[in-house]
Scaffold this active site. Sequence first.
Site, PDB file in Angstrom:
ATOM      1  N   ARG A 247      14.929  -1.841   9.359  1.00  0.00           N
ATOM      2  CA  ARG A 247      13.855  -1.205  10.136  1.00  0.00           C
ATOM      3  C   ARG A 247      14.072  -1.401  11.641  1.00  0.00           C
ATOM      4  O   ARG A 247      13.740  -0.527  12.439  1.00  0.00           O
ATOM      5  CB  ARG A 247      12.496  -1.758   9.704  1.00  0.00           C
ATOM      6  CG  ARG A 247      12.051  -1.144   8.370  1.00  0.00           C
ATOM      7  CD  ARG A 247      11.049  -1.993   7.627  1.00  0.00           C
ATOM      8  NE  ARG A 247       9.837  -2.268   8.338  1.00  0.00           N
ATOM      9  CZ  ARG A 247       9.033  -3.285   8.074  1.00  0.00           C
ATOM     10  NH1 ARG A 247       9.317  -4.105   7.077  1.00  0.00           N
ATOM     11  NH2 ARG A 247       7.929  -3.470   8.776  1.00  0.00           N
TER      12      ARG A 247
ATOM     13  N   ARG B 159       4.200  -6.705   1.353  1.00  0.00           N
ATOM     14  CA  ARG B 159       4.753  -5.349   1.375  1.00  0.00           C
ATOM     15  C   ARG B 159       6.190  -5.357   0.865  1.00  0.00           C
ATOM     16  O   ARG B 159       6.950  -6.266   1.187  1.00  0.00           O
ATOM     17  CB  ARG B 159       4.714  -4.806   2.808  1.00  0.00           C
ATOM     18  CG  ARG B 159       3.467  -4.030   3.115  1.00  0.00           C
ATOM     19  CD  ARG B 159       3.323  -3.701   4.582  1.00  0.00           C
ATOM     20  NE  ARG B 159       4.486  -3.052   5.164  1.00  0.00           N
ATOM     21  CZ  ARG B 159       4.512  -2.586   6.416  1.00  0.00           C
ATOM     22  NH1 ARG B 159       3.435  -2.702   7.179  1.00  0.00           N
ATOM     23  NH2 ARG B 159       5.584  -2.022   6.907  1.00  0.00           N
TER      24      ARG B 159
END
Length: 220
Positions: free
Chosen positions: A176, A165
């Site tokens: 994140r 990803r």
Amino acid sequence: MKKIFIFLGPPGSGKGTQTSRLADKLSIPHIDTGSLLRKNIEENTPLGIIAKGFIDKGNLAPVEVVAKVIEDRILKPDCANGFILDGFPRSLEQAYELDKIIEHTSFDLKKDALAVYFDIDNDVLIQRLINRRSCPKCGTIYNLLSNPPKIMDYCDICDSKLTLRKDDNEETARARFVTYEKETAPLYDYYKQLGILKELDADRPISDIWESLKEIVFEE
Ligand code: AP5
Ligand code: MG
């Protein structure tokens, strides 16, 4: 048994790994907002174009965009017997949106929903993320260290070439975690106060967590 399953936990805590299994077991849809947004980016849809900048920086996509995608999905007939939410809600604002969406269904949040929190220390998660590989075709999730495919870089199930990803690099992964602490962590208290939260120790082998998850789901 409960019908709506909401999964909470930091990036890399294993939500996708366990929710895919649970969806198979219960035969209800697995609604994974991250995958839905990534699919839109791949297909260059208007939604994907908006979401891309946010995802690449490790920020949340705008609430109105995500809530609309979720509402459309939840109101589809295949969700009538229940569904699994993996990655939504991700902020208090989104939780309020979900409350409103559920009011338009035959479900009752307090009676029908279970929120499961994956408890794990952030320190081990960066390694999990940068070593994750996913199958672009069937969605199976692997890990080069803890859960490798039988043939390096190829999916055990459908033989497709595995991908990394774009947000699974160290810099975006760290961003994140910051977003998670600021926006998503408050949901723990929100669902606890509603009396629908259960937690499990997510720093154990995948099969042990699966056993605990089944106990939680089937005892309810
Ligand atoms: P999303 O795709 O949801 O990412 P995430 O929450 O950061 O969670 P991950 O998918 O990274 O981890 P996971 O908990 O599913 O772990 P997994 O099972 O894969 O969202 C991506 C982005 O989209 C967000 O940053 C945001 O920008 C946007 N977005 C998404 N939803 C949004 C929303 N509602 N609103 C706004 N924006 C939104 O496991 C991780 C790895 O660990 C794998 O390699 C796996 O094999 C391995 N592993 C799993 N379990 C174990 C174990 N027990 N032991 C060892 N290894 C394990
Ligand atoms: Mg996931």
